[in-house]
Design an enzyme around this catalytic site. Sequence first.
Site, PDB file in Angstrom:
ATOM      1  N   PRO A  47       0.818  -1.219   0.000  1.00  0.00           N
ATOM      2  CA  PRO A  47       0.000   0.000   0.000  1.00  0.00           C
ATOM      3  C   PRO A  47       0.846   1.260   0.000  1.00  0.00           C
ATOM      4  O   PRO A  47       1.765   1.391   0.789  1.00  0.00           O
ATOM      5  CB  PRO A  47      -0.791  -0.131   1.310  1.00  0.00           C
ATOM      6  CG  PRO A  47       0.106  -0.937   2.196  1.00  0.00           C
ATOM      7  CD  PRO A  47       0.820  -1.904   1.298  1.00  0.00           C
ATOM      8  N   ASP A  86      -1.895   2.781   2.725  1.00  0.00           N
ATOM      9  CA  ASP A  86      -1.151   2.858   3.971  1.00  0.00           C
ATOM     10  C   ASP A  86      -1.420   4.249   4.538  1.00  0.00           C
ATOM     11  O   ASP A  86      -1.156   5.247   3.868  1.00  0.00           O
ATOM     12  CB  ASP A  86       0.341   2.684   3.667  1.00  0.00           C
ATOM     13  CG  ASP A  86       1.148   2.423   4.915  1.00  0.00           C
ATOM     14  OD1 ASP A  86       0.552   2.142   5.970  1.00  0.00           O
ATOM     15  OD2 ASP A  86       2.383   2.489   4.832  1.00  0.00           O
ATOM     16  N   TRP A 558       4.971  -0.144   9.749  1.00  0.00           N
ATOM     17  CA  TRP A 558       5.361  -1.362   9.011  1.00  0.00           C
ATOM     18  C   TRP A 558       4.603  -2.579   9.518  1.00  0.00           C
ATOM     19  O   TRP A 558       4.454  -3.558   8.805  1.00  0.00           O
ATOM     20  CB  TRP A 558       6.869  -1.611   9.128  1.00  0.00           C
ATOM     21  CG  TRP A 558       7.660  -0.639   8.338  1.00  0.00           C
ATOM     22  CD1 TRP A 558       8.522   0.299   8.820  1.00  0.00           C
ATOM     23  CD2 TRP A 558       7.671  -0.490   6.921  1.00  0.00           C
ATOM     24  NE1 TRP A 558       9.059   1.020   7.796  1.00  0.00           N
ATOM     25  CE2 TRP A 558       8.560   0.566   6.623  1.00  0.00           C
ATOM     26  CE3 TRP A 558       7.022  -1.139   5.884  1.00  0.00           C
ATOM     27  CZ2 TRP A 558       8.812   0.978   5.325  1.00  0.00           C
ATOM     28  CZ3 TRP A 558       7.269  -0.725   4.585  1.00  0.00           C
ATOM     29  CH2 TRP A 558       8.155   0.321   4.316  1.00  0.00           C
ATOM     30  N   GLN A 594      12.608  -2.099   0.202  1.00  0.00           N
ATOM     31  CA  GLN A 594      11.615  -2.834   0.986  1.00  0.00           C
ATOM     32  C   GLN A 594      12.146  -4.153   1.544  1.00  0.00           C
ATOM     33  O   GLN A 594      11.422  -4.859   2.242  1.00  0.00           O
ATOM     34  CB  GLN A 594      10.371  -3.113   0.140  1.00  0.00           C
ATOM     35  CG  GLN A 594       9.662  -1.864  -0.320  1.00  0.00           C
ATOM     36  CD  GLN A 594       9.095  -1.063   0.822  1.00  0.00           C
ATOM     37  OE1 GLN A 594       8.749  -1.594   1.862  1.00  0.00           O
ATOM     38  NE2 GLN A 594       9.007   0.241   0.641  1.00  0.00           N
ATOM     39  N   TRP A 598       8.761  -3.728   3.847  1.00  0.00           N
ATOM     40  CA  TRP A 598       7.559  -4.547   3.685  1.00  0.00           C
ATOM     41  C   TRP A 598       7.875  -6.021   3.430  1.00  0.00           C
ATOM     42  O   TRP A 598       7.218  -6.903   3.978  1.00  0.00           O
ATOM     43  CB  TRP A 598       6.738  -3.968   2.535  1.00  0.00           C
ATOM     44  CG  TRP A 598       5.334  -4.463   2.484  1.00  0.00           C
ATOM     45  CD1 TRP A 598       4.427  -4.465   3.483  1.00  0.00           C
ATOM     46  CD2 TRP A 598       4.681  -5.036   1.348  1.00  0.00           C
ATOM     47  NE1 TRP A 598       3.240  -5.002   3.043  1.00  0.00           N
ATOM     48  CE2 TRP A 598       3.367  -5.350   1.732  1.00  0.00           C
ATOM     49  CE3 TRP A 598       5.090  -5.299   0.030  1.00  0.00           C
ATOM     50  CZ2 TRP A 598       2.457  -5.924   0.848  1.00  0.00           C
ATOM     51  CZ3 TRP A 598       4.173  -5.858  -0.843  1.00  0.00           C
ATOM     52  CH2 TRP A 598       2.871  -6.170  -0.430  1.00  0.00           C
ATOM     53  N   LYS A 631      19.598  11.052  -6.834  1.00  0.00           N
ATOM     54  CA  LYS A 631      18.331  10.602  -6.304  1.00  0.00           C
ATOM     55  C   LYS A 631      17.273  11.681  -6.523  1.00  0.00           C
ATOM     56  O   LYS A 631      17.550  12.872  -6.378  1.00  0.00           O
ATOM     57  CB  LYS A 631      18.510  10.352  -4.805  1.00  0.00           C
ATOM     58  CG  LYS A 631      17.363   9.638  -4.162  1.00  0.00           C
ATOM     59  CD  LYS A 631      17.675   9.431  -2.685  1.00  0.00           C
ATOM     60  CE  LYS A 631      16.431   8.983  -1.959  1.00  0.00           C
ATOM     61  NZ  LYS A 631      16.685   8.803  -0.529  1.00  0.00           N
ATOM     62  N   LYS A 634      12.106  15.916  -3.637  1.00  0.00           N
ATOM     63  CA  LYS A 634      11.353  17.151  -3.765  1.00  0.00           C
ATOM     64  C   LYS A 634      12.258  18.357  -3.584  1.00  0.00           C
ATOM     65  O   LYS A 634      12.146  19.343  -4.286  1.00  0.00           O
ATOM     66  CB  LYS A 634      10.228  17.186  -2.724  1.00  0.00           C
ATOM     67  CG  LYS A 634       8.909  16.650  -3.257  1.00  0.00           C
ATOM     68  CD  LYS A 634       7.801  16.864  -2.234  1.00  0.00           C
ATOM     69  CE  LYS A 634       7.284  15.532  -1.735  1.00  0.00           C
ATOM     70  NZ  LYS A 634       6.335  15.626  -0.642  1.00  0.00           N
TER      71      LYS A 634
END
Length: 1017
Positions: A47, A86, A558, A594, A598, A631, A634
Amino acid sequence: MFEPVSSKVSFPEVDRRILDFWQEKRIFERSVEERKGAPLFVLYEGPPTANASPGVHHALSRVFKDVIPRYKTMKGYCCPRKAGWDTHGLPVELEIERELGFSSKADIEAYGVANFNAKCRESVFRYVREWDELTERIGFWLDMEHPYVTLENSYIESCWWVIKQLWEKGLIYQGYKVTPHCPRCGTSLSSHEVALGYEETDDPSVWVKFRVANRAVKYLESFGARSDLPTYLLAWTTTPWTLPGNTALAVAPKADYAIVEVEIDNRKERLILAEALLESSLVHPYKVLGTCKGIELMGQQLHQEGVEYEPLYRVHDEPYKSFELNLQAGKPRRGENFWLIAGDFVSLGEGTGIVHIAPAFGDVDFEAGVRNRLYFVQPVDEQGNMKGNPLFEGRFVKDADHVIIGDLEVRRLLYRSETIRHTYPFCWRCATPLLYYAKPSWYIKTTAKKESLISGNEEINWYPEHIKRGRFGDWLENNVDWAFSRERYWGTPLPVWRCQDCGRDDCIGSIEELKAKPGLSGLEEPLNLHRPFVDEVSFECPECGGRMHRLPDVLDAWFDSGAMPVAQWHYPFENEEKFRESFPADYICEAVDQTRGWFYTLHALSTLLFDRPCFRNVICLGHILDAQGEKMSKSKGNVVDPLTILNSHGADALRWYLITSSPVGNVRRFSVELVGEGLKRFLLTLWNVYSFFVTYANIDKYDPRTTSNISYKAELDCWIISELNQLIENVTKALDSYNPTDAGRGIQEFVEDLSNWYVRRSRRRFWKSESDADKLSAYATLYHCLLTLSKLLAPLTPFVAEEIYQNLVRPFYPNEPESVHLAQFPAADLSQVDEQLIDDTHLAMKISSLGRAARSKAGIKVRQPLAKVSIDVRSEGESQGIERVKSQLVEELNVKDVEVTVRPPPAEATAGTVGPVVNIDTVITPELADEGTAREIVHRLQTMRKNAGFDIADYIVTYYQGSEAIKRVISGFAPYIKQETLSRELSEGIPTDAYQESHKTAGEEMVFGVKRTARAG
RNA sequence: GGGCCAUUAGCUCAGCAGGUUAGAGCGCAGUCCUGAUAAGACUGAGGUCCCUGGUUCGAGUCCAGGAUGGCCCA
């Protein structure tokens, strides 16, 4: 009739059309419904949080999540795909704190937890529209109508059930966790916040002597250090205030340590430190008495052979806690000595090679404490004040430094004291030095199931494979218990209630269980399981009758996502069947970060609950960087909005780029230009073949039903059908092994061959007037290739695949599946693969290339026919191969004859003479020259037709004016010219109403005119 | 500080059970071909296959060490 197809195409428009079609016909829903009863193929959607716009990296994972289920659906599986959101966690809270201008937990408390959490709740769906749009536009088929949402009561209740299961298995305990802690703000900082606050600062740099216990001194004699002088282990630290928390010293087991004798202030004593660091550490003359390895210093065990030492401080009126008991209770062990442990973190670059370990401070120390079951001493409170010894009681840690240094000096336990300038983290809000501080935290005892975690991992297919034993396997091998509680506000509340009076803890596993508690109060309807409402709920202690209140912690977000296999179904409270059939997942896909996120939490909870892994196959994607390799973030402003690309290039172009540009696990540099490159190279090439086919098929009124049982005769047809079946085989293998990249690259190569060889070589077959068997075979072949391609491409580029399928199938086969995504994936027919022919054709391509190069060198354009090309090949086999594809060479190289000679390479030949050698006959006879001129004229006339705006199938009258030589050629090649240019007649003299141009070729002036006579078709 | 991955043409990438001359696409220069083409073909310029050692008859490919970049963890 097929719908006419322009070679000019706007893929974003195609996308729109297809999205409308899918929606109107409910194709996704039907692709699931119509497979009811078929074996399930289960995707778990990791999610996302919709509190910010999705970036192109989200597009990446969404594309890969989409490809495999689409493929499996076409392979006959039923693939329901449930979306998820999530909605909890620290990032959500931090975003709101930023908005409200908060800088501490105190601000949140003052604002009110109810208000704060209401803000959090609202924020997590702010960008849901953008997410929905991306999901739809990129063609990710997912059931967005029935998502699981982690903030819902039902989801939380399932999480509580999970915790209760673990609780009953004894897998949950309260322990300590080291966090960067600001003593002034009274709160922990996230790693991101810590990174904000590194500053240069001056700190003490002290060499401290730990006295070796008397009974251990004897042990040292075996290393040649015979003496009864006092003996010390020398350690170096920049944080003297942590010394009261010392419970071990660490050495590098493989390093060499020296036992040296020094004289300080006329007293002889012995020091132990790393041999390599003697010079940099010692400031007195020294004599090496003996050496040994670190591991020898450690010896066997405490109280047996090995070095142990006396604590610097015995601060503890309270009993020592021990990691052996999960810090829950302690046994008094006053007067105990401490011992040496091995540490892979021990550096021989600075210090003494002996590292002071205080498990209450610092991750490394704490970890070492856990691993070695050390004692745990906490001489500092949460405000950063020392406790436990009158010497420094109540002092702030930094102010305790000089007190401790002075004390050690008096006790002759200080060897050296200086200051050092280095970087140290400070609170970015208030500039207080941070303490790495062990705080109470709730743990899941994953280490109890470590073997199952590891053996379960063996059953998982990882793509790329190295993650399995590498990053993920290592993580499991070094497993530590999962600290899953957070002292925060917006999250699933920890369902543990504690009795104020007797300290008993109760874990609640369901709403029903909570409601049944005696003396319940504070539970209000409508139920909201979040803080602060759940904090109001209290009940009676069954042991002592006191009040039980919930502990204030919430869960690591998590945990929420890791619990999704059960919680997405509100299992076990409902949907038991759905849970059972969809667990474990067949497939998950996320980016490589992840592995510890996750992927791990899914695996861990699944193993602890059900003793089996949670997913069978996993694609682990590399990260996307910007064009400069940086990378995307923002703050740098280099984030690419996927929607702009979708609007300019279309979904398939972006999908194609993401799928084929680099191997899944690699990092990739993203740029819009590269998306455009893939569009031109692949999608447009495919489209042009498709558009070519439709254009001519419509002219000839081709009906695929008439050729459904055709057997291919022409070499070209057999060749491309061979290639096609081999492609089906390869694509199937690639997708079966979760490798869309290779599948796509294979298709791309096929399409290049199809366009640049099959269609180019077959053009005349479509162009000629008569509709004979050869022409029909060509149509049937190309139709079959395009239709098969649309199915092979359906999982990868679902839009263009659908567009092509619709037009190729629907006008003629109303009973075929209504969408390519409802169709069966093609099956390879290997009996149609003629490998020899494939080799021969590739040889023909190679020779054509060499032949064109030879023409180019001789300066003879391809349009000029030549008498012959002679080819030296190296084997009889190659010679036969060329015989087979001779007609293709004759046309491609525009020669009258092909002469093949077998010339085995000379024995001594190595480099430079291995391939075939191609020579052209450069003699241009008058006949050949005339023919060349005829072709030149045809070419000019074709161009004129185009310039005049005629349709491909228009018939014309051609007029000409020119020299005798031109007239000779025109009359000599009249049938040819007429046929090629669709001219009814060729007549001399140019009427004024004809479109006309003048040309010069082979030194001859000429003028042509063209006039349309009748419109064909 | 540790682990994993990557490093091949200006850019994006192939290549490997070690094998003779390392390829493709894009870009650049030139030529050609073309009534599907917003394409295509040919030629050319452009490479110390990150570096250093080692194994081998032979290394871009295997091994060790190092450098740089990315990610994860300290």
